[in-house]
Scaffold this motif. Structure first.
Motif, short mmCIF file in Angstrom:
data_model
loop_
_atom_site.label_atom_id
_atom_site.label_comp_id
_atom_site.label_asym_id
_atom_site.label_seq_id
_atom_site.Cartn_x
_atom_site.Cartn_y
_atom_site.Cartn_z
N VAL A 284 1.03 -2.24 10.70
CA VAL A 284 1.21 -0.89 11.22
C VAL A 284 0.19 0.00 10.55
O VAL A 284 0.01 -0.07 9.32
CB VAL A 284 2.63 -0.37 10.93
N GLN A 285 -0.50 0.83 11.32
CA GLN A 285 -1.54 1.69 10.74
C GLN A 285 -1.51 3.07 11.38
O GLN A 285 -1.46 3.19 12.61
CB GLN A 285 -2.92 1.06 10.93
N VAL A 286 -1.52 4.09 10.54
CA VAL A 286 -1.61 5.47 11.01
C VAL A 286 -3.09 5.82 11.17
O VAL A 286 -3.85 5.75 10.19
CB VAL A 286 -0.93 6.43 10.02
N PRO A 287 -3.54 6.19 12.37
CA PRO A 287 -4.96 6.47 12.56
C PRO A 287 -5.40 7.74 11.84
O PRO A 287 -4.58 8.57 11.46
CB PRO A 287 -5.08 6.62 14.08
N LYS A 288 -6.69 7.87 11.68
CA LYS A 288 -7.38 9.00 11.05
C LYS A 288 -6.99 9.18 9.59
O LYS A 288 -7.82 8.99 8.70
CB LYS A 288 -7.16 10.31 11.81
N LEU A 289 -5.74 9.55 9.31
CA LEU A 289 -5.34 9.82 7.93
C LEU A 289 -5.55 8.61 7.03
O LEU A 289 -5.78 8.76 5.83
CB LEU A 289 -3.87 10.26 7.87
N SER A 290 -5.45 7.41 7.60
CA SER A 290 -5.62 6.19 6.80
C SER A 290 -7.07 5.86 6.53
O SER A 290 -7.37 5.02 5.67
CB SER A 290 -4.96 5.00 7.51
N ASP A 291 -7.97 6.52 7.25
CA ASP A 291 -9.39 6.14 7.19
C ASP A 291 -10.26 7.15 6.44
O ASP A 291 -11.44 6.88 6.22
CB ASP A 291 -9.94 5.96 8.61
N ILE A 292 -9.69 8.30 6.08
CA ILE A 292 -10.47 9.34 5.43
C ILE A 292 -10.12 9.44 3.95
O ILE A 292 -9.16 8.82 3.48
CB ILE A 292 -10.28 10.71 6.12
N VAL A 293 -10.91 10.18 3.22
CA VAL A 293 -10.71 10.46 1.79
C VAL A 293 -10.50 9.15 1.03
O VAL A 293 -11.41 8.33 0.96
CB VAL A 293 -9.55 11.47 1.56
N GLU A 294 -9.30 8.90 0.53
CA GLU A 294 -9.07 7.68 -0.24
C GLU A 294 -9.16 6.44 0.65
O GLU A 294 -9.48 5.35 0.17
CB GLU A 294 -7.72 7.73 -0.95
N GLY A 295 -8.89 6.61 1.92
CA GLY A 295 -9.01 5.49 2.86
C GLY A 295 -10.43 4.97 2.98
O GLY A 295 -10.64 3.79 3.28
N GLN A 296 -11.42 5.85 2.75
CA GLN A 296 -12.81 5.41 2.76
C GLN A 296 -13.14 4.60 1.51
O GLN A 296 -13.92 3.65 1.56
CB GLN A 296 -13.74 6.62 2.84
N SER A 297 -12.55 4.99 0.39
CA SER A 297 -12.81 4.30 -0.87
C SER A 297 -12.06 2.98 -0.99
O SER A 297 -12.52 2.07 -1.67
CB SER A 297 -12.42 5.20 -2.04
N ARG A 298 -10.93 2.89 -0.30
CA ARG A 298 -10.08 1.70 -0.41
C ARG A 298 -9.74 1.20 0.99
O ARG A 298 -8.61 1.37 1.46
CB ARG A 298 -8.81 2.03 -1.21
N PRO A 299 -10.68 0.58 1.68
CA PRO A 299 -10.45 0.13 3.06
C PRO A 299 -9.25 -0.83 3.13
O PRO A 299 -9.14 -1.76 2.35
CB PRO A 299 -11.75 -0.59 3.42
N GLY A 300 -8.36 -0.56 4.06
CA GLY A 300 -7.19 -1.42 4.26
C GLY A 300 -6.01 -1.07 3.39
O GLY A 300 -4.90 -1.58 3.62
N HIS A 301 -6.22 -0.23 2.38
CA HIS A 301 -5.12 0.10 1.45
C HIS A 301 -3.93 0.70 2.18
O HIS A 301 -2.79 0.23 2.04
CB HIS A 301 -5.63 1.06 0.37
N PHE A 302 -4.18 1.73 2.97
CA PHE A 302 -3.06 2.42 3.61
C PHE A 302 -2.44 1.58 4.72
O PHE A 302 -1.25 1.74 5.02
CB PHE A 302 -3.51 3.79 4.14
N LYS A 303 -3.20 0.68 5.33
CA LYS A 303 -2.61 -0.25 6.29
C LYS A 303 -1.57 -1.11 5.59
O LYS A 303 -0.48 -1.37 6.13
CB LYS A 303 -3.69 -1.14 6.91
#
Length: 285
Positions: A109-128
């Motif tokens: 399950v992945q929330v778009p946009k919010l998961s890919d910016i800020v810390e999501g850019q530094s840690r790809p896949g983390h929020f997924k």
């Protein structure tokens, strides 16, 4: 306190509590508990009749295998903390219980946009990884309330979005950052700091506060870039390596404009081999 390791038995126990109309609160953790977790548990007791704490070190949210390997595992100590704070159920599954077909074959399950910016850019896949395991816990436990700390602010926003957009009947309740006396935000990762780093670490919040005060004193956002650059220089001089240090819109994490009234400073820095995160709200009246 019940210790439950499998989904089936947990569901049976929860079904019983639902039949007798008990409100259920969930505090998801990865263990290595500290006072911030205790405060979440105490908060949950104000809302829920039955408090469930989960401990699961979720491999899906680690994009660094060494970080996963080194994550502290302190079950005996965690058990004592939970028992002393009268937690009703500890859900302590192993990886095969949560990912029976392996992580690579796991529906996510992945929330778009919010998961890919800020810390999501530094840690790809983390929020997924975070949203997948939280979704699984929500589906298994079906809590009335779930409790999260505001230190992981982007994570909190993502989980609030998840609950809203997937129509969960779950109230997300957040706890302001719990700090040690020197201002350092409590985190399981603080245990990795050596004696010299422990002395330096509180400067992160000190510099965040300084940044906030300068912007509020000016009363506008026109000076943001200069203030941020000054703060980054101070952080570097203190010995931090900077991953993220910037100001964002409070709810969307977009870059603020002249009309923005609610903002937040987000910081993710390295001190030696330890990643520290912190934040502070800036609200203009």
């Amino acid at each position: 306190m019940y210790i439950i390791k499998d989904v089936e038995n947990l569901r049976k126990k929860i079904k019983y509590f639902k039949i007798i109309n008990k409100k259920i609160g969930l505090v998801p953790t990865m263990g290595n508990l500290h006072n911030g977790h205790i405060q979440l548990i105490l908060l949950s007791k104000k809302y829920a009749d039955i408090v469930i704490v989960s401990i699961f070190i979720n491999p899906m949210q680690f994009n660094n295998l060494l970080d996963l390997k080194n994550y502290p595992r302190t079950f005996e100590r965690d058990y004592t903390i939970l028992k002393n704070n009268n937690v009703d159920i500890l859900f302590f599954p192993d990886i095969h219980e949560m990912y029976p077909n392996g992580i690579k074959n796991q529906t996510f399950v992945q929330v778009p946009k919010l998961s890919d910016i800020v810390e999501g850019q530094s840690r790809p896949g983390h929020f997924k990884g975070v949203t997948t395991i939280i979704t699984k816990l929500f589906n298994i436990i079906q809590p009335d309330f779930s409790f999260f700390g505001e230190k992981d602010y982007q994570q909190l926003l993502i989980i609030q979005t998840l609950v809203k957009e997937l129509n969960y009947a779950i109230k997300i309740i957040s706890l302001p950052i719990v700090r040690s006396k020197n201002g350092l935000a409590l985190s399981s990762r603080n245990n990795n700091l050596n004696s010299q780093e422990i002395k330096i670490a509180p400067y992160l919040y000190e510099i965040i506060e300084r940044t906030s005060e300068k912007i509020i004193q000016e009363g506008n956002i026109n000076i943001i870039e200069n203030v941020i650059n000054e703060s980054k220089i101070l952080l570097l001089k203190k010995g931090f390596s900077i991953d993220i240090f910037n100001i964002y819109k409070y709810k969307t994490l977009d870059i603020p404009d002249k009309k923005t009234q609610k903002m937040i400073i987000l910081a993710s820095v390295w001190l030696g081999n330890t990643r520290l995160i912190d934040n502070k709200k800036i609200f203009f009246s």
